[in-house]
Motif scaffolding. Structure first.
Motif, PDB file in Angstrom:
ATOM      1  N   TRP A   1      -4.528  -0.787   4.884  1.00  0.00           N
ATOM      2  CA  TRP A   1      -5.717  -0.807   4.019  1.00  0.00           C
ATOM      3  C   TRP A   1      -6.673   0.338   4.379  1.00  0.00           C
ATOM      4  O   TRP A   1      -7.321   0.908   3.496  1.00  0.00           O
ATOM      5  CB  TRP A   1      -6.474  -2.145   4.143  1.00  0.00           C
ATOM      6  CG  TRP A   1      -5.782  -3.308   3.467  1.00  0.00           C
ATOM      7  CD1 TRP A   1      -4.502  -3.338   3.018  1.00  0.00           C
ATOM      8  CD2 TRP A   1      -6.344  -4.595   3.175  1.00  0.00           C
ATOM      9  NE1 TRP A   1      -4.217  -4.575   2.470  1.00  0.00           N
ATOM     10  CE2 TRP A   1      -5.335  -5.365   2.560  1.00  0.00           C
ATOM     11  CE3 TRP A   1      -7.599  -5.183   3.386  1.00  0.00           C
ATOM     12  CZ2 TRP A   1      -5.548  -6.685   2.139  1.00  0.00           C
ATOM     13  CZ3 TRP A   1      -7.812  -6.495   2.980  1.00  0.00           C
ATOM     14  CH2 TRP A   1      -6.791  -7.226   2.361  1.00  0.00           C
TER      15      TRP A   1
ATOM     16  N   CYS B   1      -5.089   3.390   2.717  1.00  0.00           N
ATOM     17  CA  CYS B   1      -4.611   3.312   1.332  1.00  0.00           C
ATOM     18  C   CYS B   1      -5.717   3.737   0.350  1.00  0.00           C
ATOM     19  O   CYS B   1      -6.818   3.185   0.363  1.00  0.00           O
ATOM     20  CB  CYS B   1      -4.176   1.878   1.054  1.00  0.00           C
ATOM     21  SG  CYS B   1      -3.875   1.544  -0.683  1.00  0.00           S
TER      22      CYS B   1
ATOM     23  N   CYS C   1      -1.343  -5.076  -0.968  1.00  0.00           N
ATOM     24  CA  CYS C   1      -2.419  -4.094  -1.154  1.00  0.00           C
ATOM     25  C   CYS C   1      -3.662  -4.815  -1.696  1.00  0.00           C
ATOM     26  O   CYS C   1      -3.596  -5.526  -2.699  1.00  0.00           O
ATOM     27  CB  CYS C   1      -1.969  -3.001  -2.129  1.00  0.00           C
ATOM     28  SG  CYS C   1      -3.283  -1.838  -2.505  1.00  0.00           S
ATOM     29  N   GLY C   2      -4.770  -4.614  -0.991  1.00  0.00           N
ATOM     30  CA  GLY C   2      -6.003  -5.291  -1.398  1.00  0.00           C
ATOM     31  C   GLY C   2      -6.750  -4.556  -2.504  1.00  0.00           C
ATOM     32  O   GLY C   2      -7.780  -5.046  -2.991  1.00  0.00           O
ATOM     33  N   GLY C   3      -6.248  -3.367  -2.885  1.00  0.00           N
ATOM     34  CA  GLY C   3      -6.971  -2.599  -3.898  1.00  0.00           C
ATOM     35  C   GLY C   3      -6.251  -2.523  -5.225  1.00  0.00           C
ATOM     36  O   GLY C   3      -6.772  -1.949  -6.185  1.00  0.00           O
TER      37      GLY C   3
ATOM     38  N   CYS D   1       0.825  -1.211   0.000  1.00  0.00           N
ATOM     39  CA  CYS D   1       0.000   0.000   0.000  1.00  0.00           C
ATOM     40  C   CYS D   1       0.862   1.267   0.000  1.00  0.00           C
ATOM     41  O   CYS D   1       0.463   2.294  -0.546  1.00  0.00           O
ATOM     42  CB  CYS D   1      -0.921   0.010   1.211  1.00  0.00           C
ATOM     43  SG  CYS D   1      -2.155  -1.295   1.174  1.00  0.00           S
TER      44      CYS D   1
ATOM     45  N   LYS E   1      -6.004   3.149  -2.781  1.00  0.00           N
ATOM     46  CA  LYS E   1      -6.408   2.047  -3.679  1.00  0.00           C
ATOM     47  C   LYS E   1      -7.344   1.076  -2.960  1.00  0.00           C
ATOM     48  O   LYS E   1      -8.354   0.643  -3.512  1.00  0.00           O
ATOM     49  CB  LYS E   1      -5.171   1.273  -4.157  1.00  0.00           C
ATOM     50  CG  LYS E   1      -4.354   1.982  -5.212  1.00  0.00           C
ATOM     51  CD  LYS E   1      -3.392   0.994  -5.873  1.00  0.00           C
ATOM     52  CE  LYS E   1      -2.284   1.741  -6.566  1.00  0.00           C
ATOM     53  NZ  LYS E   1      -0.965   1.469  -6.045  1.00  0.00           N
ATOM     54  N   CYS E   2      -6.970   0.730  -1.739  1.00  0.00           N
ATOM     55  CA  CYS E   2      -7.822  -0.208  -0.979  1.00  0.00           C
ATOM     56  C   CYS E   2      -9.205   0.406  -0.745  1.00  0.00           C
ATOM     57  O   CYS E   2     -10.231  -0.265  -0.910  1.00  0.00           O
ATOM     58  CB  CYS E   2      -7.177  -0.561   0.363  1.00  0.00           C
ATOM     59  SG  CYS E   2      -5.766  -1.668   0.215  1.00  0.00           S
TER      60      CYS E   2
HETATM   61 ZN    ZN Z   1      -3.729  -0.847  -0.468  1.00  0.00          ZN
END
Ligand code: ZN
Ligand code: ACM
Length: 540
Positions: free
Chosen positions: A336, A339, A298-300, A279, A341-342
């Motif tokens: 997360w 972040c 990173c989960g996104g 992230c 993106k997440c």
């Molecule tokens: Zn992330």
């Protein structure tokens, strides 16, 4: 007079020969389901006798060869292999009838020793039982009291985890561990292949991953929070050839390898190589100390899923296991939550706090779901640590309950399959003796003695209905290796605790008796000595 004298002498010689011939003993571990001995009669196994098996079955032939080797190494007794089943003193027979694959029967009578099973795996267990019954003698003969043994394991999943992320163990050591597992009737080797402290699995399409991700610059000495280091680079990884070799070796011993790539936490070694998958963007050193790290995949970022599919794809190519472990434990959500993106992905998916699950936990569940579908496309099931319950379980997930039994109970109540490995009973990186000073330094927050392991009842009848109990596939001991850098120490942690665990895995509750277990243990420990394995000589 002279005639009588001869008869007396002959009788004396016969009695002397009888008493000299070392005797097999069926007090083995794990204890078989039923052992009926007639010690008034016996069959004497002698050099040159044959082990016979039906021609044409390669697997049965291999079991016969194992048995031949074991008899030779235990008693120096040379037997020959043969295809003539009817007259041979030792016979390996596959029954025509259908039945549980792992069940077997051994019968010793005047005609010799018959091992009978529905499938080669049952014959393998039978051969192990016969091996463990052998005395250790060099006088060239073994006397087997007449007996009928009927046996089958209680649980289909009888596991052992070895953490090769924190410390690397060579292919030769892994093979020794597989041999030890087979001796104890274990059939699932959970191979923990990746960690914050080292990536150990070669991914051919991402060569940098193992090359760079397997090496940490240094290792913390003593308590992790003291941050005192040895300043020695540490590394090692398994090539795919190594892994295939291990898979083959294990399969010959009827052990399945359950490989684990721990995601999305415990991933610093991968982030070190691919900082764009974190992230914050890094840099991320391969962790030189132990603990739960805040930096995770990173989960996104859509590249995370591409990366995971590449890794799990190659993992499926190498490991034929019907189940693949995706970890899922100890994934803090600090990054997360901050972040962009997440958070954008959470918004896109419409994930909201529903009172039970946070949006971030649900995001992890979405990653699991995508991997589950990917694994399903390869014909595999997903296993995850009990944290995968947090964001809602994916459809076919198998839960490995480690933070006690709570997660396992919850999963079984939802109809999911469960493997029990509750830390207080199954974490054999912890001390086995009350006096911590009497054993090598280890993870020392609680005692996991043989008697503690032995006392575990995996079906939890007070918590689970009979139907829910059907979800419990089995039990596993876990050997984490933050504090275990050498094979000698690993075996000391493992033995004899694996013997205690083997009765939890193999035997029904009514057969279990810790005093009987302790009194049979020295008979098993002769094999630890024969295999030159270090072990803890005290049992508590
Ligand atoms: Zn992330
Ligand atoms: C675990 O012990 N973190 C599964």
């Amino acid at each position: 007079m002279r005639h009588y004298f001869c008869i007396v002498l002959q009788t004396l010689f016969a009695v002397a020969a009888w008493s000299q011939t070392a005797e097999a003993c069926y007090d083995i571990l794990p204890i078989p389901k039923s052992v009926v001995v007639d010690s008034t009669h016996s069959f004497v196994l002698q050099p040159g006798m044959t082990i016979a098996f039906e021609n044409g079955n390669v697997e049965v032939g291999r079991v016969a060869e194992f048995l031949r080797e074991w008899v030779e190494e235990t008693d120096g007794l040379n037997l020959a292999l043969s295809h003539k089943t009817s007259k041979s003193p030792i016979r390996l027979t596959l029954a025509d009838a259908a039945g549980p694959e792992e069940s077997y029967c051994i019968k010793v009578d005047a005609s010799g020793i018959e091992l009978r099973a529905m499938a080669p795996v049952g014959l393998f267990h039978a051969a192990q039982t016969l091996r463990k019954s052998l005395p250790m003698t060099k006088d060239g003969k073994v006397r087997f009291p007449f007996v009928t043994i009927q046996d089958e394991p209680r649980f289909p999943y009888r596991g052992l985890l070895l953490d090769c992320g924190r410390h690397f163990f060579t292919v030769e050591v892994i093979k020794q561990i597989l041999d030890v597992m087979a001796l104890h009737g274990c059939n699932q080797f959970h191979w923990h292949l990746t960690e914050d402290q080292g990536w150990r699995f070669e991914v051919k399409s991402l060569p940098e991953l193992a090359l760079k991700g397997s090496v940490r610059e240094k290792t913390v000495i003593g308590p992790s929070n003291m941050r005192i280091y040895d300043n020695i680079p540490y590394g090692g990884y398994y090539s795919q050839e190594d892994c295939r070799e291990i898979v083959r070796y294990a399969a010959e011993r009827y052990i399945n390898i359950v490989p684990e790539i721990d995601m999305p936490g415990h991933m610093l070694s991968a982030l070190h190589v691919f900082p764009n998958l974190g992230c914050t963007g890094g840099p991320y050193p391969v962790a030189p100390y132990w603990g739960v790290m805040r930096d995770v995949l990173c989960g996104g970022n859509p590249e995370t899923m591409d990366f995971l599919k590449t890794v799990f794809g190659e993992l499926c190519d190498v490991f034929p296991s019907p189940f693949i472990h995706i970890g899922g434990d100890e994934c803090p959500k600090d990054r997360w939550r901050k972040c962009p993106k997440c958070q954008a992905r959470i918004k896109e998916l419409g994930l909201e706090n529903d009172g039970k699950h946070t949006p971030e936990d649900q995001l992890q569940s979405r990653l699991n779901h995508e991997i589950e579908q990917f694994l399903a496309s390869r014909g595999r099931n997903l296993i995850g640590w009990d944290e995968i319950l947090a964001g809602g379980l994916t459809e076919d997930a198998i839960v490995m309950s480690w933070r006690g039994t709570k997660g396992g109970i919850e999963a079984a109540k939802q109809g999911h399959r469960v493997i029990m490995t509750p830390n207080i009973y199954a974490y054999i990186d912890h001390p086995q003796l009350k006096d911590y000073g009497k054993q090598p330094r280890t993870t020392d927050s609680y005692l996991v003695s043989c008697s503690k392991i032995y006392s575990f009842e995996p079906l939890l009848p007070e918590e689970l209905t009979e139907e829910e109990q059907q979800c419990i596939l089995g039990v596993q001991a876990n050997l984490w290796t933050e504090q275990i850098a050498y094979p000698e120490h690993a075996f000391y942690q493992l033995l004899p605790r694996l013997a205690a665990m083997s009765e939890v895995q193999w035997c029904r509750p009514e057969q279990k008796n810790f005093e009987r277990f302790k009194s049979s243990l020295p008979w098993l420990e002769r094999f630890y000595d024969l295999m030159s394995l270090p072990y803890c000589h005290q049992v508590e």
